[in-house]
Design a protein around this motif. Sequence first.
Motif: not given
Lengths: 369, 369, 369, 369
Positions: A153, A262-267, A281-284
């Motif tokens: 994104r 940065s994407g929907t699942l991580g940066t 940097f994962p989202i989870d």
Amino acid sequence: MVGGGQGAFIGAVHRKAMALDGQYELVAGAFSSTPEKAKASGRELGVADDRNHADWQALLADEQRRDSSDRADVVVIVTPNHVHFPVAKAFVDAGFHVVCDKPLVHTAAQAEELVAAVRQRGTVFGVTYNYGGYPLVRQAREMVRAGELGTIRKVVVEYNQGWLATRLEAEGNKQAAWRNDPAQSGGAGALGDIGSHAENLVATVTGLEIESLCADLGSLVPGRALDDDANMLLRFRGGARGVLVASQINTGIENGLRLRVSGTLGTIEWWQEEPNRLTHFPIDGPARVLTRGSPWLHAAAQRASRIPPGHPEGFIEAFANVYLGVAAAIRGEGEADYPDVEAGARGVRFIEAVLRSAKGSEKWTRVVA
Amino acid sequence: MVGGGQGAFIGAVHRKAMALDGQYELVAGAFSSTPEKAKASGRELGVADDRNHADWQALLADEQRRDSSDRADVVVIVTPNHVHFPVAKAFVDAGFHVVCDKPLVHTAAQAEELVAAVRQRGTVFGVTYNYGGYPLVRQAREMVRAGELGTIRKVVVEYNQGWLATRLEAEGNKQAAWRNDPAQSGGAGALGDIGSHAENLVATVTGLEIESLCADLGSLVPGRALDDDANMLLRFRGGARGVLVASQINTGIENGLRLRVSGTLGTIEWWQEEPNRLTHFPIDGPARVLTRGSPWLHAAAQRASRIPPGHPEGFIEAFANVYLGVAAAIRGEGEADYPDVEAGARGVRFIEAVLRSAKGSEKWTRVVA
Amino acid sequence: MVGGGQGAFIGAVHRKAMALDGQYELVAGAFSSTPEKAKASGRELGVADDRNHADWQALLADEQRRDSSDRADVVVIVTPNHVHFPVAKAFVDAGFHVVCDKPLVHTAAQAEELVAAVRQRGTVFGVTYNYGGYPLVRQAREMVRAGELGTIRKVVVEYNQGWLATRLEAEGNKQAAWRNDPAQSGGAGALGDIGSHAENLVATVTGLEIESLCADLGSLVPGRALDDDANMLLRFRGGARGVLVASQINTGIENGLRLRVSGTLGTIEWWQEEPNRLTHFPIDGPARVLTRGSPWLHAAAQRASRIPPGHPEGFIEAFANVYLGVAAAIRGEGEADYPDVEAGARGVRFIEAVLRSAKGSEKWTRVVA
Amino acid sequence: MVGGGQGAFIGAVHRKAMALDGQYELVAGAFSSTPEKAKASGRELGVADDRNHADWQALLADEQRRDSSDRADVVVIVTPNHVHFPVAKAFVDAGFHVVCDKPLVHTAAQAEELVAAVRQRGTVFGVTYNYGGYPLVRQAREMVRAGELGTIRKVVVEYNQGWLATRLEAEGNKQAAWRNDPAQSGGAGALGDIGSHAENLVATVTGLEIESLCADLGSLVPGRALDDDANMLLRFRGGARGVLVASQINTGIENGLRLRVSGTLGTIEWWQEEPNRLTHFPIDGPARVLTRGSPWLHAAAQRASRIPPGHPEGFIEAFANVYLGVAAAIRGEGEADYPDVEAGARGVRFIEAVLRSAKGSEKWTRVVA
């Protein structure tokens, strides 16, 4: 080798990068635009007299007349930018493989001509966007390709340096002088010198295509002929947004190339000055610090390492990885990993679009056709 | 205190910031827009029943009728943005000092009205742009003022967060919900929430005025009503250039506010996530890492510290410094250091200009008159 | 509060830590060893005249005679070390809860006496080993407890400061003076002041017991009465090895407390100067950077945070966490998390063992009985 | 080259280091202890058949019989440790210059014999303590020499790795196997492999002599024959104190060599994993981050760089600097900068002293005579 003689900077880097892995040997050259300097440089480099030429035309002629067993395989072009096109075109037309410094040429028209020539001759043509040679940049690229960041994104790339914070070009600094001479460097200053690296880094890692951009170019050091500060907003095909900053007036900053995707699942974040680490940097979960040479890296990143993790590799090694890719391509190996003439052409189109944008009052300038 | 009751985030931060230095006491409030929730919140906070009100109008009425010895000195407004203006205006008109969250109000017209009211009444009005409360931000400001960076040429500020990388506002998150409701937050999403902090940080440190800007606002999370990604090019009066990025879709990033300011003599970098350090890159020597509390800091930075270097202070302490500044102003001390209503109004004008720019196709939008 | 008046450092930290969360109120004190200074300090702090005492005996007497509804719950002892024992013992014997600074007392015999008294009276007794209050230290502890590092094999802890790199105690610095006066600080200099923190940090995080140690204490600043540099080898019960360094002559270093713990499954590193991060190096994947407030932390670490990740908390907040633990214990809550009198006693035994070791020529000195 | 064939690690590093600057050419070798593997390795490396030998004796004999114009100048010894002595001794006696890996030999007696031989023959003998080749290690050394840190009081060096956290030597890992075989590596495991690097780093930077030490060696991985964890207290001639930690069971840590040196005027810190920076904490100002290639470095540090600041150099470049030093010495240049046979002998004496200390129950073991 064409260029890279006395007083040059990047020529020596190319030579060390070639030497590192023992896959290249420097056999001939025309090392400067001044015949005497060319010859003197060649002697210093241990090139045999009969292959140490006063100009590139003589080099080309001599190599062409040699038997294939005795002929150079590749020509490396490390001259100021304006010389890239004629030399590259002539060697490609003569069937030589080429490694050429960036930015490839001055105009998109030249770039297309070169792409066509390479296609026609089927030669290998590498452009030394060296930052893509870092193992962790390759890891970043593979993570994006594998979908580990989800849909991309946002991209922010900055390439900041401080060495042109004063008007060095007026003080006899050769590197500063040709870069700020529109005739030698094209119409782009910082944009061409380092902005083009930033563009390539983004393209390499994300695979995204810049659809349109909005640029502000400044010459912030009084009296400077070309831009020393380039800032732009980017819109990528598919909806991602971006920002690209390239500046050579960041007083005190050395070689601050930094990328954040940065994407929907991580940066991910990568900094050239600490190139052996890539932060994810994962989202989870917590941030992960990926290090060069680790067994959990993607294969393409693993292959780009020479020594174990924790034993830092640097700029020359990354540069050498581009050369290894070109050598693999010349040998016809499948996994040759290097920026090719198309990447070079894309970089030229980018520069042209930025220059157009900077002159206009419209917000958005299209990059793609 | 108006707002800041159950379910709120920033109200508790304000209360801790006030408590830290023993200069404030919470005596009365109307803590929520729902009367029952307001009362329940006040009880939890230990506010006496007769000063725990169902709405701000009742609070104002009660405070006005009290004797000055028993009356609150300051009202703290920590509601969603759309409530700021009426409450602030009413309390200022009634002669109370005010601390109000940012962004100040929704329109430049409201902001001007408030500025005029504050001027007329001579009250103290603080806006909690809290990042300016960090000691090393004050050091940065003083270094610029003292000319230690020379003439400022370039400013890059980024404020990245990841918490809105998914559509939290659709999942019952109260913080996300009001921020993405245009009616409550104004027309600005990430721009208003964090872009306004970035603008204030730049203004605080550099003292530069944004002359014109070119903005790209995106709502990158599908279905989102407001911007979650704001990027813009800045031109400052006097010739400096800048880039401002504010994004809440940087998956995995926590509170990444970063500032870089380059002048003719040096560059400084400050990162909110490591707030006790300021890196200074002078043109003529190695980088210097300035740390909070060091004896070689400027006096204004020294004053903003409570404990010795190496004993980290953080977000609450910085916030508390704004409150100390307001308290000093109320006491009429000369060195009161806090962002005032003019800073708040400038922030509102900035947001309006960005919204105009984002809608237009012209490259540059003027910010100043 | 006993001690912490004019000229003191740590008293103000205690007061801010108590104020932060609104669970403590300062109602009475004897703030200095000099009656006039004690009274003046109390007045500055807003303590009522009738509860502002000239010495701790008067304070104790007055509190004892008060009705329970009007009596202080806890006494906080922040005097130089030699005063800890008599004050603590008297207040415990009188049934007051106590918070006492470290190191607890001068001798293991005193420590045992105090432990026995606390047990007998059933009071709460907290020792302000404040570094265990950091959320990520608690995370480290929980990771060890949960077996995430496997069996612990190696611990390295360093606590380096530079503030005593010159002979400050001869220049009128009060903090330096009492710390280097054997009568006031016990026989331990840097060892007692910061080595004791290092010991507690190791014990808190690893739960390991030091079985024997081999210490080298130096007074590297000429003329200094006590050690300013303490280095030791540690052997833990069960076979783990360790190194502890505590030094106050690391010129230019601020408050460099660093811990590394390695187990069969991973290593963790924590640095007090960047307290909001804990780096975890698992055996089978990339390093993970755990940050304060993240949802994937252990519950005990989560509870120790006030604000979201990325909004730094610091020294005062960690200190306040110890106070929250003591308050929870006083309220009889199950999850009270604070260093108790046993931890304090263990610290005293450690100091005694180090002093024995430093004087002897045997390699190993046993710490446990 | 002797050793460094198939399955070896460090041999390839030596070859890349030699190739980088074009001052060495690999012309002959005996690349393995197994004749077939030796020959196969040589063929892979492109060594001519008649100079590709089955064992070092054959190599020596062949080189000795060659004409000086056709003879190798230097022999590089990169075998397991137990082979160092006979090979080195034979080549020195035959008048060849030698580059030998560390630790030099197994016993102080052998070391003295080698030192005597080198002195007698007047040959150049380099020991690849490669970490001293980093430009910023040389900067650190020069700062100490120039008195910029004042009198050195304290040294802490740690060399932590995690690769031997499991019993790799039992799983067919060749590198782990010979290092943990007392017959091949001497009696020292981690101590010899990396502790020796730590000792050399301290000696190089500080110039201090270890007078006595107190060591604790552990084999923390069950079943391991040699130490994998070495901790020791150091006392230097003149009064400085130190701590040296070398451990290969720090799970997850890659190549964590870290040095801190404190003097009366300042402290410096250098970390091998970020080798392009040296942090200097002066007593009277903020920390300074010195970077490779900067114009304000000492000349010896400047000379050790190939490319501008901000373009990272790494492990191979540092290694190559040792080779440049040896080449300069062979050419008889004054400024040859490399660790010589005396440094190698000092390292052997250090290892012997540590082994003695670890076995004894006395606290202090003398290192110097």
